[in-house]
Design a protein around this motif. Structure first.
Motif, short mmCIF file in Angstrom:
data_model
loop_
_atom_site.label_atom_id
_atom_site.label_comp_id
_atom_site.label_asym_id
_atom_site.label_seq_id
_atom_site.Cartn_x
_atom_site.Cartn_y
_atom_site.Cartn_z
N GLU A 116 -22.33 74.96 -7.50
CA GLU A 116 -22.96 73.65 -7.71
C GLU A 116 -21.97 72.52 -7.43
OE1 GLU A 116 -26.17 71.24 -8.33
OE2 GLU A 116 -26.14 73.43 -8.25
N GLN A 117 -20.74 72.68 -7.91
CA GLN A 117 -19.72 71.66 -7.64
C GLN A 117 -19.42 71.56 -6.15
OE1 GLN A 117 -16.74 73.33 -10.38
NE2 GLN A 117 -16.68 71.35 -11.44
N LEU A 118 -19.40 72.70 -5.49
CA LEU A 118 -19.04 72.74 -4.07
C LEU A 118 -20.03 71.95 -3.22
CD1 LEU A 118 -16.76 74.21 -2.38
CD2 LEU A 118 -18.57 75.78 -1.67
N LYS A 119 -21.25 71.75 -3.70
CA LYS A 119 -22.26 71.00 -2.95
C LYS A 119 -21.79 69.58 -2.64
CE LYS A 119 -26.36 73.41 -4.74
NZ LYS A 119 -27.60 73.27 -5.55
N ASN A 120 -20.88 69.05 -3.45
CA ASN A 120 -20.42 67.68 -3.28
C ASN A 120 -19.06 67.58 -2.59
OD1 ASN A 120 -22.60 66.20 -4.53
ND2 ASN A 120 -21.95 67.14 -6.45
N VAL A 121 -18.61 68.69 -1.99
CA VAL A 121 -17.33 68.72 -1.30
C VAL A 121 -17.56 68.78 0.20
CG1 VAL A 121 -15.18 70.01 -0.94
CG2 VAL A 121 -16.16 69.82 -3.24
N VAL A 122 -16.79 68.02 0.95
CA VAL A 122 -16.74 68.09 2.41
C VAL A 122 -15.36 68.60 2.78
CG1 VAL A 122 -16.77 66.74 4.55
CG2 VAL A 122 -18.38 66.21 2.70
N ILE A 123 -15.27 69.46 3.78
CA ILE A 123 -13.98 69.96 4.26
C ILE A 123 -13.65 69.30 5.59
CG2 ILE A 123 -12.74 71.99 5.13
CD1 ILE A 123 -14.21 73.66 3.05
N ALA A 124 -12.40 68.92 5.76
CA ALA A 124 -11.93 68.39 7.05
C ALA A 124 -10.78 69.26 7.54
CB ALA A 124 -11.48 66.94 6.92
N TYR A 125 -10.92 69.83 8.73
CA TYR A 125 -9.86 70.66 9.31
C TYR A 125 -8.95 69.81 10.18
CZ TYR A 125 -7.46 73.68 12.59
OH TYR A 125 -6.50 74.27 13.38
N GLU A 126 -7.67 69.81 9.86
CA GLU A 126 -6.68 69.07 10.63
C GLU A 126 -5.72 70.05 11.33
OE1 GLU A 126 -5.17 65.21 8.63
OE2 GLU A 126 -5.14 66.74 7.08
N PRO A 127 -5.82 70.20 12.64
CA PRO A 127 -4.78 70.96 13.35
C PRO A 127 -3.54 70.08 13.48
CG PRO A 127 -6.39 70.13 14.91
CD PRO A 127 -6.85 69.69 13.53
N ILE A 128 -2.66 70.15 12.49
CA ILE A 128 -1.54 69.21 12.41
C ILE A 128 -0.70 69.24 13.69
CG2 ILE A 128 0.49 68.54 11.05
CD1 ILE A 128 -0.84 70.10 8.70
N TRP A 129 -0.64 70.40 14.29
CA TRP A 129 0.17 70.59 15.50
C TRP A 129 -0.37 69.80 16.69
CZ3 TRP A 129 -2.77 72.92 19.32
CH2 TRP A 129 -3.94 73.56 18.88
N ALA A 130 -1.61 69.34 16.60
CA ALA A 130 -2.23 68.63 17.73
C ALA A 130 -2.41 67.15 17.47
CB ALA A 130 -3.58 69.26 18.06
N ILE A 131 -1.80 66.63 16.40
CA ILE A 131 -1.95 65.23 16.05
C ILE A 131 -0.67 64.49 16.38
CG2 ILE A 131 -2.44 63.60 14.19
CD1 ILE A 131 -3.91 65.85 12.72
N GLY A 132 -0.73 63.62 17.37
CA GLY A 132 0.42 62.81 17.74
C GLY A 132 1.57 63.58 18.35
N THR A 133 1.31 64.77 18.87
CA THR A 133 2.36 65.61 19.43
C THR A 133 2.27 65.74 20.94
OG1 THR A 133 1.04 67.62 19.18
CG2 THR A 133 2.45 67.00 17.33
N GLY A 134 1.16 65.29 21.50
CA GLY A 134 0.94 65.49 22.92
C GLY A 134 0.22 66.79 23.22
N LEU A 135 0.19 67.69 22.23
CA LEU A 135 -0.57 68.93 22.37
C LEU A 135 -2.03 68.65 22.03
CD1 LEU A 135 1.91 71.37 20.58
CD2 LEU A 135 1.62 71.06 23.05
N THR A 136 -2.91 69.44 22.58
CA THR A 136 -4.34 69.21 22.39
C THR A 136 -5.02 70.48 21.90
OG1 THR A 136 -4.35 67.61 24.20
CG2 THR A 136 -6.47 68.46 23.49
#
Length: 253
Positions: A159-179
């Motif tokens: 029931e609690q989980l119904k109010n949670v959103v997950i965001a996946y961040e591929p940290i290795w692809a943020i601001g590194t030039g990798l995609t």
């Protein structure tokens, strides 16, 4: 049917006047959100009440905080509690962003406490997870992300989980030039959904909105959002440019 969400994360950018202008420019684009689509504007703390007032007459638009503290109240100079955010009408709160984990050493245990306080105060956590470059290169990203989910979310009820959103961040692809390719995003989103299904059941997994937080832009948003397990995006730099942000929103299926 799970919600499709585009969430802006302004981080530590813009003055109040600049932020107000940005929101007005976004709203002036006249976007018509379909049923089940939401836009979340996550501003710095000082701008939240202004953002709330600007968005209040626009269905589907919500305010988000970028963080909250892991204690209910007390002698924690400079911190902001979930109760404070609730008291000014904030809707969402980002928890466990990769920058918070790295720069402020936020642990999975601390983030579990933040999730609990957010939910107890009627806030919807956008819980961030994701792996750095070394983990991706070692091909142990699935186990790494599974541990983040287990230690911060698995104590919740369905029931609690119904109010949670997950965001996946591929940290290795943020601001590194990798995609990160759309296929890599889809693979991890599908894995995250499979882990939620294993712990909370198939219905909970199908209901869970999982956002992509890996530098989505107008040029790649449509391909990313077309992936069956990608339910929108947590947008950083592109959310600071009204034309880019509205273009990304328009790519929601």
């Amino acid at each position: 049917m799970r919600k499709k969400i585009v969430a802006a994360n302004w981080k530590m950018n813009l003055t109040l006047a600049q932020g107000e202008q940005l929101i007005n420019d976004i709203l002036a684009a006249g976007l018509k959100l379909a049923e089940g689509q939401e836009v979340v504007i996550s501003t710095p703390f000082p701008y939240l009440m202004k953002a709330k007032s600007l968005l209040k007459n626009y269905p589907g638009f919500f305010t988000g905080a970028q963080n909250c503290y892991s204690e209910k109240s007390g002698a924690y100079t400079g911190e902001v509690s979930a109760e404070m955010l609730q008291s000014i009408g904030v809707d969402y709160v980002i928890i466990g962003h990769s920058e918070r984990r790295e720069y402020f050493q936020e642990s999975n245990e601390m983030l579990a406490k933040k999730v609990d306080l957010a939910l107890a105060n009627g806030l919807k956590p956008i819980f961030c997870c994701g792996e750095p470059l070394a983990i991706r290169q070692a091909e142990t990203q699935n186990a790494y992300v599974a541990k983040q989910l287990e230690e911060s979310l698995y104590h919740l009820t369905e029931e609690q989980l119904k109010n949670v959103v997950i965001a996946y961040e591929p940290i290795w692809a943020i601001g590194t030039g990798l995609t990160a390719s759309a296929q890599q995003a889809q693979d991890m989103h599908a894995y995250i959904r499979s882990q939620i299904a294993a712990k909370f059941g198939r219905e909970a997994a199908l209901r869970m909105s999982i956002l992509y937080g890996g530098s989505a832009k107008p040029g790649n948003a449509a391909e990313l959002f077309a992936c069956p397990d990608v339910d929108g995006g947590l947008i950083g730099g592109a959310s600071l440019v009204a034309a880019d942000f509205t273009a990304i929103i328009s790519k929601l299926p």
